[in-house]
Motif scaffolding. Structure first.
Motif, PDB file in Angstrom:
ATOM      1  N   GLU A  74       0.833  -1.203   0.000  1.00 51.01           N
ATOM      2  CA  GLU A  74       0.000   0.000   0.000  1.00 51.01           C
ATOM      3  C   GLU A  74       0.873   1.260   0.000  1.00 51.01           C
ATOM      4  O   GLU A  74       0.596   2.238   0.702  1.00 51.01           O
ATOM      5  CB  GLU A  74      -0.946   0.006   1.203  1.00 51.01           C
ATOM      6  N   GLY A  75       1.945   1.204  -0.774  1.00 54.00           N
ATOM      7  CA  GLY A  75       2.836   2.348  -0.895  1.00 54.00           C
ATOM      8  C   GLY A  75       3.762   2.573   0.276  1.00 54.00           C
ATOM      9  O   GLY A  75       4.502   3.560   0.309  1.00 54.00           O
ATOM     10  N   ASP A  76       3.766   1.661   1.239  1.00 51.59           N
ATOM     11  CA  ASP A  76       4.552   1.825   2.460  1.00 51.59           C
ATOM     12  C   ASP A  76       5.607   0.727   2.540  1.00 51.59           C
ATOM     13  O   ASP A  76       5.270  -0.467   2.475  1.00 51.59           O
ATOM     14  CB  ASP A  76       3.626   1.763   3.670  1.00 51.59           C
ATOM     15  N   ALA A  77       6.884   1.113   2.686  1.00 50.89           N
ATOM     16  CA  ALA A  77       7.947   0.120   2.846  1.00 50.89           C
ATOM     17  C   ALA A  77       7.951  -0.492   4.233  1.00 50.89           C
ATOM     18  O   ALA A  77       8.595  -1.525   4.467  1.00 50.89           O
ATOM     19  CB  ALA A  77       9.305   0.765   2.573  1.00 50.89           C
ATOM     20  N   GLY A  78       7.235   0.132   5.170  1.00 47.71           N
ATOM     21  CA  GLY A  78       7.183  -0.384   6.520  1.00 47.71           C
ATOM     22  C   GLY A  78       8.340   0.092   7.367  1.00 47.71           C
ATOM     23  O   GLY A  78       9.272   0.757   6.902  1.00 47.71           O
ATOM     24  N   VAL A  79       8.280  -0.258   8.639  1.00 49.21           N
ATOM     25  CA  VAL A  79       9.330   0.091   9.596  1.00 49.21           C
ATOM     26  C   VAL A  79      10.192  -1.153   9.805  1.00 49.21           C
ATOM     27  O   VAL A  79       9.723  -2.147  10.373  1.00 49.21           O
ATOM     28  CB  VAL A  79       8.741   0.554  10.937  1.00 49.21           C
ATOM     29  N   PRO A  80      11.434  -1.152   9.343  1.00 45.60           N
ATOM     30  CA  PRO A  80      12.266  -2.349   9.512  1.00 45.60           C
ATOM     31  C   PRO A  80      12.588  -2.588  10.979  1.00 45.60           C
ATOM     32  O   PRO A  80      12.995  -1.673  11.702  1.00 45.60           O
ATOM     33  CB  PRO A  80      13.529  -2.022   8.708  1.00 45.60           C
ATOM     34  N   VAL A  81      12.416  -3.844  11.419  1.00 46.23           N
ATOM     35  CA  VAL A  81      12.670  -4.156  12.831  1.00 46.23           C
ATOM     36  C   VAL A  81      13.610  -5.340  13.017  1.00 46.23           C
ATOM     37  O   VAL A  81      14.150  -5.525  14.111  1.00 46.23           O
ATOM     38  CB  VAL A  81      11.353  -4.440  13.585  1.00 46.23           C
ATOM     39  N   ALA A  82      13.801  -6.145  11.988  1.00 48.87           N
ATOM     40  CA  ALA A  82      14.643  -7.332  12.176  1.00 48.87           C
ATOM     41  C   ALA A  82      15.215  -7.794  10.851  1.00 48.87           C
ATOM     42  O   ALA A  82      14.628  -7.598   9.784  1.00 48.87           O
ATOM     43  CB  ALA A  82      13.838  -8.470  12.817  1.00 48.87           C
ATOM     44  N   HIS A  83      16.377  -8.384  10.966  1.00 48.02           N
ATOM     45  CA  HIS A  83      17.023  -9.050   9.837  1.00 48.02           C
ATOM     46  C   HIS A  83      17.763 -10.252  10.392  1.00 48.02           C
ATOM     47  O   HIS A  83      18.473 -10.151  11.395  1.00 48.02           O
ATOM     48  CB  HIS A  83      18.005  -8.105   9.128  1.00 48.02           C
ATOM     49  N   ARG A  84      17.609 -11.416   9.764  1.00 45.15           N
ATOM     50  CA  ARG A  84      18.299 -12.607  10.254  1.00 45.15           C
ATOM     51  C   ARG A  84      18.734 -13.489   9.098  1.00 45.15           C
ATOM     52  O   ARG A  84      18.123 -13.486   8.024  1.00 45.15           O
ATOM     53  CB  ARG A  84      17.422 -13.405  11.227  1.00 45.15           C
ATOM     54  N   SER A  85      19.798 -14.235   9.346  1.00 46.83           N
ATOM     55  CA  SER A  85      20.344 -15.159   8.357  1.00 46.83           C
ATOM     56  C   SER A  85      19.942 -16.571   8.747  1.00 46.83           C
ATOM     57  O   SER A  85      20.105 -16.982   9.907  1.00 46.83           O
ATOM     58  CB  SER A  85      21.867 -15.054   8.312  1.00 46.83           C
ATOM     59  N   LEU A  86      19.424 -17.323   7.803  1.00 50.23           N
ATOM     60  CA  LEU A  86      19.057 -18.711   8.050  1.00 50.23           C
ATOM     61  C   LEU A  86      20.245 -19.628   7.755  1.00 50.23           C
ATOM     62  O   LEU A  86      21.134 -19.280   6.963  1.00 50.23           O
ATOM     63  CB  LEU A  86      17.867 -19.097   7.179  1.00 50.23           C
ATOM     64  N   PRO A  87      20.287 -20.819   8.357  1.00 50.76           N
ATOM     65  CA  PRO A  87      21.425 -21.723   8.148  1.00 50.76           C
ATOM     66  C   PRO A  87      21.646 -22.109   6.688  1.00 50.76           C
ATOM     67  O   PRO A  87      22.779 -22.410   6.298  1.00 50.76           O
ATOM     68  CB  PRO A  87      21.047 -22.949   8.998  1.00 50.76           C
ATOM     69  N   ASP A  88      20.601 -22.081   5.878  1.00 50.77           N
ATOM     70  CA  ASP A  88      20.749 -22.470   4.473  1.00 50.77           C
ATOM     71  C   ASP A  88      21.187 -21.308   3.579  1.00 50.77           C
ATOM     72  O   ASP A  88      21.233 -21.456   2.353  1.00 50.77           O
ATOM     73  CB  ASP A  88      19.453 -23.081   3.942  1.00 50.77           C
ATOM     74  N   GLY A  89      21.481 -20.158   4.171  1.00 53.98           N
ATOM     75  CA  GLY A  89      21.970 -19.031   3.391  1.00 53.98           C
ATOM     76  C   GLY A  89      20.915 -18.003   3.030  1.00 53.98           C
ATOM     77  O   GLY A  89      21.253 -16.930   2.519  1.00 53.98           O
ATOM     78  N   ARG A  90      19.634 -18.305   3.257  1.00 56.39           N
ATOM     79  CA  ARG A  90      18.592 -17.311   2.978  1.00 56.39           C
ATOM     80  C   ARG A  90      18.631 -16.193   4.023  1.00 56.39           C
ATOM     81  O   ARG A  90      19.092 -16.391   5.138  1.00 56.39           O
ATOM     82  CB  ARG A  90      17.217 -17.981   2.971  1.00 56.39           C
ATOM     83  N   GLU A  91      18.151 -15.034   3.603  1.00 54.36           N
ATOM     84  CA  GLU A  91      18.069 -13.884   4.506  1.00 54.36           C
ATOM     85  C   GLU A  91      16.606 -13.491   4.655  1.00 54.36           C
ATOM     86  O   GLU A  91      15.844 -13.473   3.667  1.00 54.36           O
ATOM     87  CB  GLU A  91      18.860 -12.697   3.941  1.00 54.36           C
ATOM     88  N   VAL A  92      16.204 -13.169   5.889  1.00 54.33           N
ATOM     89  CA  VAL A  92      14.826 -12.776   6.179  1.00 54.33           C
ATOM     90  C   VAL A  92      14.832 -11.347   6.711  1.00 54.33           C
ATOM     91  O   VAL A  92      15.555 -11.031   7.669  1.00 54.33           O
ATOM     92  CB  VAL A  92      14.167 -13.720   7.200  1.00 54.33           C
ATOM     93  N   PHE A  93      14.025 -10.499   6.084  1.00 55.87           N
ATOM     94  CA  PHE A  93      13.911  -9.098   6.483  1.00 55.87           C
ATOM     95  C   PHE A  93      12.466  -8.862   6.954  1.00 55.87           C
ATOM     96  O   PHE A  93      11.512  -9.185   6.228  1.00 55.87           O
ATOM     97  CB  PHE A  93      14.219  -8.177   5.307  1.00 55.87           C
ATOM     98  N   THR A  94      12.308  -8.296   8.134  1.00 56.36           N
ATOM     99  CA  THR A  94      10.983  -8.099   8.708  1.00 56.36           C
ATOM    100  C   THR A  94      10.714  -6.615   8.906  1.00 56.36           C
ATOM    101  O   THR A  94      11.558  -5.895   9.460  1.00 56.36           O
ATOM    102  CB  THR A  94      10.845  -8.826  10.059  1.00 56.36           C
ATOM    103  N   ALA A  95       9.545  -6.168   8.444  1.00 56.18           N
ATOM    104  CA  ALA A  95       9.125  -4.775   8.617  1.00 56.18           C
ATOM    105  C   ALA A  95       7.697  -4.759   9.147  1.00 56.18           C
ATOM    106  O   ALA A  95       6.886  -5.641   8.827  1.00 56.18           O
ATOM    107  CB  ALA A  95       9.202  -4.026   7.287  1.00 56.18           C
TER     108      ALA A  95
END
Length: 653
Positions: A74-95
């Motif tokens: 809805e036009g909003d990037a959100g407020v970033p609050v977390a970033h984590r790396s998974l053991p398989d190499g994926r990255e998760v970004f939470t807003a």
């Protein structure tokens, strides 16, 4: 300081500002050679407002193919609050999407969120976007991904050149295609409406987000390069390393695990020999074959297995010099410095795609062949490389007999057509005296003489072991080099043996370049020094002037050119420290290495188990903002420390 002269940079009127290499110390990098993605810690890749190229985005084989990746709801990037790396190499970004929760806007309770999971594989990038809610009512939401296709070569990125635009081939059935530098790009987004907005391609989904539920969408990019210059290597097969025992430092296990994963992500091969694996030097700037870097990384990681050593040796042997070419630096028997897709324009310097401007890769190739042979590589593999060995040894001895060499292995600055300095410290200001004067002429670096000595003895052992002639002549050559080094290189400014040290180099006039540097540590374990001299060097590298507490400084704090964030005159490079640790252990001085080992372990915690290419020498974890990470020989430092701790069996003799 009162009375000191104040120098001011003159204002630039009408002049083009000097290009500045982009920083990346605060970016998240995902690497799966030959593909990588760099983003902010919130997952976004935002193009620079001035239109200049940046390292952020999707990079494949030294070409930036997406220079913008921005997600909004809805036009909003959100407020970033977390970033984590998974053991398989994926990255998760939470807003958190607070604007979608007007009822609770005056509280801190997050009710709607976006989780963005990025997966990077060789030749493929995919993102999954999940919007979830704990509201009691459903919402209608629009999710958008704005992408900026490009085709910018990494050389232009390093100089902040303009983003190279590309022509979109069209949008059809949820796909978009374009090509750049021979790489075909196919973007897919199931269920999305795809539109072009200027230079952007926008993916849009209209979604029903259920009460107390979630909804997800995704997009992906697949890359195809019909005529690649490097390819992904076969998946690694490293055995799982058991890290147990009451005396094992608890900092070692997570550092080694991350380092082994990073090494796996840097595995490459040439398309002509896809089974011969080598490590790319580092991401993002040196994401290709480098003679010196790939050799050291393979040598330091021999405890993990022999496949990378075998592949590195064979790959470099195929590219070994056959003729004299002043433009590329090629000479018969010489091992190359680097391989690129095309000419690299960097400042006023031009490097050809296959460049031989290195004085140390050739002896290091010989040393790796010997170490791999002793570690158990198949004798048939060694026998196949014996002609390359003899050519490398021929180059080595011929260089010390060239006019002006005076019995040492030297290099001459290549000017605008190549690197000014051709040892591992190859920046233009790396070879300087203690008073700051620059060395000139044909330069003989101290550590290179150590590599040459070790290579001669290693080569002699190989020749003898395979019934080839020339072993005794090589041993005699090595002993003459050692005596010559002892007479010529040692500085003794106070007349006290306890303060004596090897000079960084000899200049073209035979004068000592008398700064105290980490280079001297590379001499230990090569055999060039006697036991008393090795003990003296061990004291030097663990002195407060060189040991920062977070690794070995490249230059002593007592030298005028010392600057903690200088690339080669005061910073800390973990591979440099690891080489010295390994040499001390091989020389039987393992206890002397303990302060340096502790510094690396402390740095592993400070830098979240992924040691970058280099950092500040001030004794605090201040990043060098343009440093590569992961860097192959930096990751290899963990293997050196683990080997010393007995993880792979007994310490090397």
């Amino acid at each position: 300081m009162p009375g000191a002269e104040v120098r001011r940079r003159p204002r630039q009127h009408g002049r083009v500002p000097q290009p500045l290499q982009p920083f990346l110390h605060d970016l998240v990098g995902q690497v799966a050679a030959p593909t990588q993605v760099w983003s902010r810690t919130d997952g976004q890749v935002v193009p620079r407002p001035d239109g200049a190229a940046d390292v952020s985005g999707l990079v494949h084989a030294d070409v930036v193919l997406l220079s913008g990746i921005e997600v909004s709801v809805e036009g909003d990037a959100g407020v970033p609050v977390a970033h984590r790396s998974l053991p398989d190499g994926r990255e998760v970004f939470t807003a958190l999407l607070r604007r979608l929760d007007a009822e609770h806007a005056d509280t801190g309770d997050p009710r709607v969120r976006l989780d963005r999971t990025r997966d990077v594989q060789p030749g493929r990038v995919a993102e999954e976007l999940v919007v979830s809610s704990t509201l009691d009512v459903g919402l209608r939401v629009a999710v958008e991904v704005a992408l900026v296709p490009s085709g910018t070569a990494m050389g232009a990125v390093r100089q902040s050149g303009p983003v190279a635009p590309v022509e979109i081939a069209g949008t059809a059935e949820g796909t978009v295609t374009w090509s750049a530098e021979g790489i075909e790009v196919a973007l897919a987004a199931l269920g999305a409406t795809i539109v072009e907005r200027g230079a952007r391609v926008v993916l849009r989904w209209e979604l029903d987000l259920p009460a107390r539920g979630a909804v997800g969408v995704g997009w992906s990019v697949d890359l195809d390069e019909p005529e690649p210059f490097v390819v992904a290597a076969p998946p690694e097969a490293y055995a799982e390393v058991a890290l147990t025992g009451p005396d094992l430092d608890p900092r070692l296990a997570p550092w080694l695990a991350r380092s082994v994963a990073d090494l796996a992500s840097l595995r490459l091969a040439l398309p002509s020999a896809p089974g011969d694996v080598f490590y790319a030097a580092g991401a993002p700037w040196y994401f290709t074959l480098f003679g010196r870097d790939s050799l050291w990384a393979a040598r330091l990681t021999l405890p993990l297995g022999l496949d990378v050593a075998r592949g590195t040796l064979r790959t470099l042997a195929r590219l070994q010099g056959r003729r004299d070419d002043p433009r590329t630096g090629e000479q018969p028997g010489k091992i190359p410095h680097e391989l690129r897709r095309e000419d690299l324009q960097l400042g006023g310097m031009t490097l050809p795609p296959l460049y031989y401007g290195t004085v140390d890769a050739t002896p290091l190739w010989v040393c790796l062949l010997h170490d791999a042979w002793r570690a158990g590589i198949d004798e048939a593999d060694v026998a196949e490389l014996l002609p390359a060995l003899e050519a490398a040894l021929g180059w080595l001895t011929a260089q010390t007999e060239a006019p002006g060499a005076e019995g040492f292995l030297r290099y001459v600055s290549a000017g605008s057509q190549g690197l000014a300095n051709q040892g591992w410290k190859d920046s233009g200001d790396a070879v300087r005296s203690t008073d700051g004067a620059y060395a000139a002429g044909a330069i003989a670096l101290c550590e290179v003489q150590g590599y040459a000595y070790e290579a001669a003895l290693s080569g002699a052992a190989l020749l003898e072991g395979f019934d080839r002639p020339g072993a005794e002549a090589l041993r005699a050559w090595a002993e003459e080099l050692a005596e010559r080094f002892r007479r010529t290189f040692w500085c003794d400014p106070s007349g006290s043996a306890e303060e004596a040290y090897p000079a960084l180099a000899l200049d073209g006039q035979g004068r000592r370049v008398d700064s105290l540097t980490s280079n001297v540590g590379h001499l230990v374990g090569t055999g060039l020094l006697n036991l008393e001299e090795e003990w003296q060097v061990a004291r030097l590298v663990t002195s407060p002037a060189l040991d920062s507490g977070l690794g070995l400084r490249t230059m002593a704090t007592t030298d005028v050119p010392y600057a903690p964030l200088s690339y080669h005159c005061g910073s800390v490079w973990p591979h440099d420290t690891a080489i010295v640790v390994d040499g001390l252990v091989r020389a039987g001085l393992g206890e002397a290495a303990e302060p340096l080992v502790q510094g690396l372990l402390a740095a592993s915690v400070a830098f979240d188990q992924r040691l970058p290419e280099l950092w500040s020498g001030e004794g605090a974890p201040v990043p060098y903002p343009a440093a590569c990470r992961p860097q192959a020989w930096s990751a290899a430092a963990a293997v050196v420390v683990a080997r010393r701790a007995g993880v792979f069996g007994a310490e090397p003799a």
